[in-house]
Motif scaffolding. Structure first.
Motif, PDB file in Angstrom:
ATOM      1  N   ARG A   1      -3.156   4.885  -0.111  1.00 32.20           N
ATOM      2  CA  ARG A   1      -3.717   5.414   1.124  1.00 32.20           C
ATOM      3  C   ARG A   1      -3.829   6.927   1.055  1.00 32.20           C
ATOM      4  O   ARG A   1      -2.871   7.607   0.688  1.00 32.20           O
TER       5      ARG A   1
ATOM      6  N   THR B   1      -6.924  -2.262  -7.484  1.00 31.63           N
ATOM      7  CA  THR B   1      -6.174  -1.540  -6.452  1.00 31.63           C
ATOM      8  C   THR B   1      -7.157  -0.889  -5.482  1.00 31.63           C
ATOM      9  O   THR B   1      -8.059  -0.157  -5.887  1.00 31.63           O
ATOM     10  N   ARG B   2      -6.999  -1.187  -4.213  1.00 35.79           N
ATOM     11  CA  ARG B   2      -7.931  -0.703  -3.198  1.00 35.79           C
ATOM     12  C   ARG B   2      -7.557   0.712  -2.732  1.00 35.79           C
ATOM     13  O   ARG B   2      -6.426   1.153  -2.897  1.00 35.79           O
ATOM     14  N   ILE B   3      -8.527   1.372  -2.119  1.00 38.51           N
ATOM     15  CA  ILE B   3      -8.309   2.700  -1.535  1.00 38.51           C
ATOM     16  C   ILE B   3      -8.532   2.604  -0.032  1.00 38.51           C
ATOM     17  O   ILE B   3      -9.603   2.195   0.425  1.00 38.51           O
ATOM     18  N   MET B   4      -7.499   2.979   0.697  1.00 42.93           N
ATOM     19  CA  MET B   4      -7.600   3.017   2.157  1.00 42.93           C
ATOM     20  C   MET B   4      -7.548   4.474   2.598  1.00 42.93           C
ATOM     21  O   MET B   4      -6.793   5.267   2.050  1.00 42.93           O
TER      22      MET B   4
ATOM     23  N   ARG C   1     -10.506   6.808  -7.406  1.00 41.53           N
ATOM     24  CA  ARG C   1     -11.061   5.568  -7.924  1.00 41.53           C
ATOM     25  C   ARG C   1     -11.195   5.640  -9.458  1.00 41.53           C
ATOM     26  O   ARG C   1     -10.837   4.680 -10.174  1.00 41.53           O
TER      27      ARG C   1
ATOM     28  N   ASP D   1     -12.228   1.223   0.488  1.00 42.22           N
ATOM     29  CA  ASP D   1     -12.160  -0.208   0.763  1.00 42.22           C
ATOM     30  C   ASP D   1     -11.767  -0.547   2.192  1.00 42.22           C
ATOM     31  O   ASP D   1     -12.028  -1.660   2.664  1.00 42.22           O
TER      32      ASP D   1
ATOM     33  N   SER E   1       0.852  -1.188   0.000  1.00 37.98           N
ATOM     34  CA  SER E   1       0.000   0.000   0.000  1.00 37.98           C
ATOM     35  C   SER E   1       0.888   1.238   0.000  1.00 37.98           C
ATOM     36  O   SER E   1       1.754   1.381   0.867  1.00 37.98           O
TER      37      SER E   1
ATOM     38  N   ALA F   1      -2.807  -1.236  -2.839  1.00 40.71           N
ATOM     39  CA  ALA F   1      -3.681  -0.173  -2.360  1.00 40.71           C
ATOM     40  C   ALA F   1      -2.950   1.155  -2.365  1.00 40.71           C
ATOM     41  O   ALA F   1      -1.714   1.215  -2.367  1.00 40.71           O
TER      42      ALA F   1
END
Length: 442
Positions: A258, A283-286, A272, A305, A231, A256
């Protein structure tokens, strides 16, 4: 003689207040110290507007009670400072809790006047546990209650505990444990991982980026060291440029990004879109940045996410204590029979008598009432759920309530307990307790 029991260290006996030992001394003098007694830990009210509380810290407390011993160092201190006399020192030298402890399972929801912990023993044994009982239950239950509201607001998106730097180092470990019991997925605290088997996570802070000459160099080093699934923190300088750089370096395997500042809702939406345009749909978003349950609820509309939560969590999100008290509710009379006792002050009144509790459920398994029997077990409608567990029997700790096993068990209990409560617990706005408490007396 050296104490070789598994509870020999660390001792917890001086995590208490001076007046508990002087009460013990006076009770030994009067001859009442060995009367059988029932003490009860409960909260008269929930924090303003909260609909339920969550029991936290029971596993830690049980371990601490088993380690509640007075060794040479503790006794020498008490003698040197003249806290208590020789008779009391002699009693403390042989102190071992030999009574019974019942209570709500850790992770269970509770309400005003729920008998969260019941201690049955002599006055001497139970009295001196007061401060320790309350310090553990008040702190951990406050954290677990806040964490439960946050995981409820997250609606299944994982929450990560990241509050260690905002509290005392030992409180940080306890807070991580309480958070995971209430549904958090992991913690940044390594000591909590070691003690309780909690998953630990973390990658890099802004200082890592600032250490390098360019953001690209920092990202390249992190990806080379930790892999493309890491991340990356993308708001040190320019977010859009950082996201593009991150994707160039890690490709579509980037785990991810951040976000830690700015308007998180707006940023999450356009980050996003940017990630999808660049081919990084997975790919996630924190998000982090002083989140609480209200911020998490507001972010439900955003493509987030995972949430990293720190300060608000470890301070109870505005309610840093569960306001529990520990009161003598019953004791034996001169003839050996139990009598109810209670404080009668108008603003701090309590109910005397040994309590029993169950959760009344309707035909669909939904909780409708907290039923507390005073002096007797309440009537069971047939599908009601008893709430009191037997943790310590005649001084012996029953298995399954402590260590990593206890955390797993408490986490499961929390999930089941919240699932049976009315839907009002899903609301973040102020309200009355989710279910009323009713009493059944002799």
């Amino acid at each position: 003689m050296t104490d070789t029991s598994p509870w020999a260290q660390p001792r917890t006996s001086l995590f208490t207040d001076h007046y508990e030992l002087t009460m013990l001394q006076a009770a030994l003098h009067s001859g009442a110290a060995h009367r059988r007694c029932v003490f009860e830990a409960f909260s008269r009210r929930l924090p303003d507007g909260r609909r339920y509380g969550v029991v936290g810290g029971t596993g830690r407390l049980l371990e601490g009670i088993m380690a509640f011993r007075f060794g040479e160092e503790e006794l020498s201190f008490l003698e040197r400072t003249k806290v208590v006399n020789r008779e009391t020192l002699d009693y403390l030298a042989g102190y071992r809790f030999s009574g019974n402890i019942y209570g709500y399972a850790e992770g269970e929801a509770y309400f005003p006047n729920s008998p969260i912990l019941i201690v049955e023993s002599t006055f001497a044994e139970a009295c001196i546990l007061e401060t320790y009982v309350l310090s553990v239950l008040n702190h951990d239950s406050a954290i677990a209650s806040a964490a439960s509201r946050m995981t409820t607001a997250a609606h299944g998106r994982p929450c990560i505990e990241m509050g260690s730097r905002r509290t005392h180092e030992e409180s940080a470990v306890a807070a991580a444990r309480a958070a995971v019991i209430a549904g958090f997925a992991s913690t940044s605290n390594l000591e909590a991982g070691l003690r309780f088997g909690i998953p630990t996570v973390g990658t890099a802070a802004h200082s890592f980026t600032l250490l390098h000459d360019t953001e690209r160099e920092a990202f390249e080093a992190q990806v080379a060291s930790m892999g493309a699934s890491t991340s990356l923190l993308v708001d040190t300088y320019d977010v859009e440029k950082a996201v593009r750089t991150a994707v160039e370096i890690a490709g579509d395997r980037l785990g991810a990004v951040r976000l830690d500042s700015g308007d998180l809702i707006e940023q999450a939406h356009w980050v996003r879109r940017l990630l999808d345009e660049l081919g990084n749909a997975n790919t996630r978003i924190m998000v982090t940045s002083d989140l609480d349950e209200y911020a998490i609820a507001a972010l439900q509309s955003a493509p987030v996410d995972a949430y990293g939560v720190g300060t608000a969590l470890v301070t109870g999100s505005g309610a840093p204590t569960a306001s529990m008290v520990y009161k003598l509710v019953s004791r034996t009379d001169d003839d050996g029979s139990f009598v109810s006792v209670a404080k009668a002050a108008k603003n701090k009144a309590s109910l005397g008598g040994r309590k029993y509790a169950l959760r009344r459920l309707d035909e669909h398994g939904r909780a409708t009432h907290e039923v507390v029997g005073i002096g007797r077990r309440p009537h069971d409608d047939g599908n009601d759920r008893p709430l009191l567990e037997h943790f310590i029997a005649d001084g012996e700790l029953k298995p399954g309530w402590t260590g990593p096993e206890g955390v797993t068990r408490a986490r499961e209990r929390h999930a089941a307990s919240i699932a049976e409560l009315p839907s009002s617990v899903q609301r973040m706005h102020r309200g009355e307790p989710a279910i009323p408490t009713v009493y059944e007396e002799n």
